[in-house]
Write a protein that holds these residues in place. Sequence first.
Motif, short mmCIF file in Angstrom:
data_model
loop_
_atom_site.label_atom_id
_atom_site.label_comp_id
_atom_site.label_asym_id
_atom_site.label_seq_id
_atom_site.Cartn_x
_atom_site.Cartn_y
_atom_site.Cartn_z
N PHE A 1 39.10 57.18 33.40
CA PHE A 1 38.80 56.65 34.73
C PHE A 1 38.09 55.29 34.64
O PHE A 1 38.33 54.42 35.46
CB PHE A 1 37.95 57.63 35.54
N LYS A 2 37.22 55.11 33.64
CA LYS A 2 36.56 53.81 33.48
C LYS A 2 37.59 52.74 33.14
O LYS A 2 37.57 51.65 33.71
CB LYS A 2 35.50 53.88 32.39
N GLN A 3 38.51 53.06 32.23
CA GLN A 3 39.57 52.11 31.87
C GLN A 3 40.44 51.79 33.09
O GLN A 3 40.82 50.65 33.33
CB GLN A 3 40.42 52.68 30.74
N LEU A 4 40.73 52.80 33.88
CA LEU A 4 41.52 52.61 35.10
C LEU A 4 40.76 51.71 36.09
O LEU A 4 41.35 50.80 36.67
CB LEU A 4 41.83 53.97 35.73
N ASP A 5 39.46 51.96 36.26
CA ASP A 5 38.64 51.10 37.13
C ASP A 5 38.67 49.65 36.67
O ASP A 5 38.81 48.73 37.48
CB ASP A 5 37.18 51.59 37.16
N THR B 1 40.95 48.16 34.84
CA THR B 1 42.30 47.60 35.04
C THR B 1 42.51 47.22 36.50
O THR B 1 43.05 46.14 36.80
CB THR B 1 43.37 48.62 34.58
N ILE B 2 42.08 48.08 37.39
CA ILE B 2 42.22 47.79 38.82
C ILE B 2 41.41 46.55 39.18
O ILE B 2 41.89 45.68 39.92
CB ILE B 2 41.79 49.01 39.67
N ALA B 3 40.19 46.45 38.67
CA ALA B 3 39.35 45.29 38.95
C ALA B 3 40.00 44.01 38.42
O ALA B 3 39.99 42.97 39.10
CB ALA B 3 37.97 45.48 38.33
N HIS C 1 43.22 43.42 37.94
CA HIS C 1 44.38 43.07 38.78
C HIS C 1 43.94 42.58 40.16
O HIS C 1 44.61 41.72 40.74
CB HIS C 1 45.34 44.26 38.89
N GLN C 2 42.84 43.10 40.66
CA GLN C 2 42.33 42.62 41.95
C GLN C 2 41.88 41.16 41.83
O GLN C 2 42.16 40.35 42.71
CB GLN C 2 41.16 43.50 42.42
N ARG C 3 41.22 40.84 40.72
CA ARG C 3 40.81 39.44 40.50
C ARG C 3 42.03 38.52 40.39
O ARG C 3 42.06 37.42 40.94
CB ARG C 3 39.92 39.32 39.26
N LYS C 4 43.05 38.99 39.66
CA LYS C 4 44.29 38.20 39.54
C LYS C 4 44.93 37.99 40.91
O LYS C 4 45.38 36.89 41.23
CB LYS C 4 45.29 38.90 38.62
N LEU C 5 44.98 39.04 41.71
CA LEU C 5 45.56 38.94 43.05
C LEU C 5 44.79 37.93 43.89
O LEU C 5 45.39 37.10 44.58
CB LEU C 5 45.57 40.31 43.73
N ASP C 6 43.46 37.99 43.82
CA ASP C 6 42.64 37.04 44.58
C ASP C 6 42.93 35.60 44.14
O ASP C 6 43.01 34.70 44.99
CB ASP C 6 41.15 37.35 44.41
N LEU C 7 43.08 35.38 42.83
CA LEU C 7 43.40 34.03 42.33
C LEU C 7 44.77 33.57 42.82
O LEU C 7 44.94 32.41 43.22
CB LEU C 7 43.35 34.00 40.80
N PHE C 8 45.75 34.48 42.80
CA PHE C 8 47.08 34.12 43.29
C PHE C 8 47.06 33.80 44.78
O PHE C 8 47.76 32.89 45.24
CB PHE C 8 48.09 35.24 43.01
N LYS C 9 46.28 34.52 45.54
CA LYS C 9 46.17 34.24 46.98
C LYS C 9 45.56 32.86 47.22
O LYS C 9 46.01 32.12 48.10
CB LYS C 9 45.33 35.31 47.67
N GLU C 10 44.55 32.52 46.44
CA GLU C 10 43.94 31.20 46.55
C GLU C 10 44.93 30.11 46.16
O GLU C 10 45.02 29.07 46.80
CB GLU C 10 42.68 31.11 45.68
N GLN C 11 45.69 30.36 45.09
CA GLN C 11 46.69 29.40 44.65
C GLN C 11 47.76 29.22 45.72
O GLN C 11 48.18 28.09 46.03
CB GLN C 11 47.33 29.88 43.34
#
Length: 102
Positions: free
Chosen positions: A72-76, A78-80, A82-92
């Motif tokens: 579950f920690k590894q999953l958390d 990984t989710i974090a 990908h969330q950061r990547k998504l935020d960067l893509f939205k800004e881009q």
Amino acid sequence: MDFIEKLRDQQNKLTKSEIKLGNYIASHNREVIYDTLKALSDNTKTITKEALSSFDVHLPQFKEQAKIGSFFKQLDDTIALHQRKLDLFKEQKKGLLQKMFV
């Protein structure tokens, strides 16, 4: 110290992974607990300490709990990530759209 007091004492010491593990275990025992509590509540107004202590709650061995917690920690993490990547893509995307319409 009874079971409920022990739970309250440990409540603030739990990590996210331990809470998720507890929720996972509870979800698999939920129907049994619900049915038992329903049967008890049909006959009585309160649930006694003895009734609660009669529940069989099946917990995995500590080694397995540690593996589940680690998963579950590894999953958390990984989710974090990908969330950061998504935020960067939205800004881009936002920046590119601004350049496109200027």
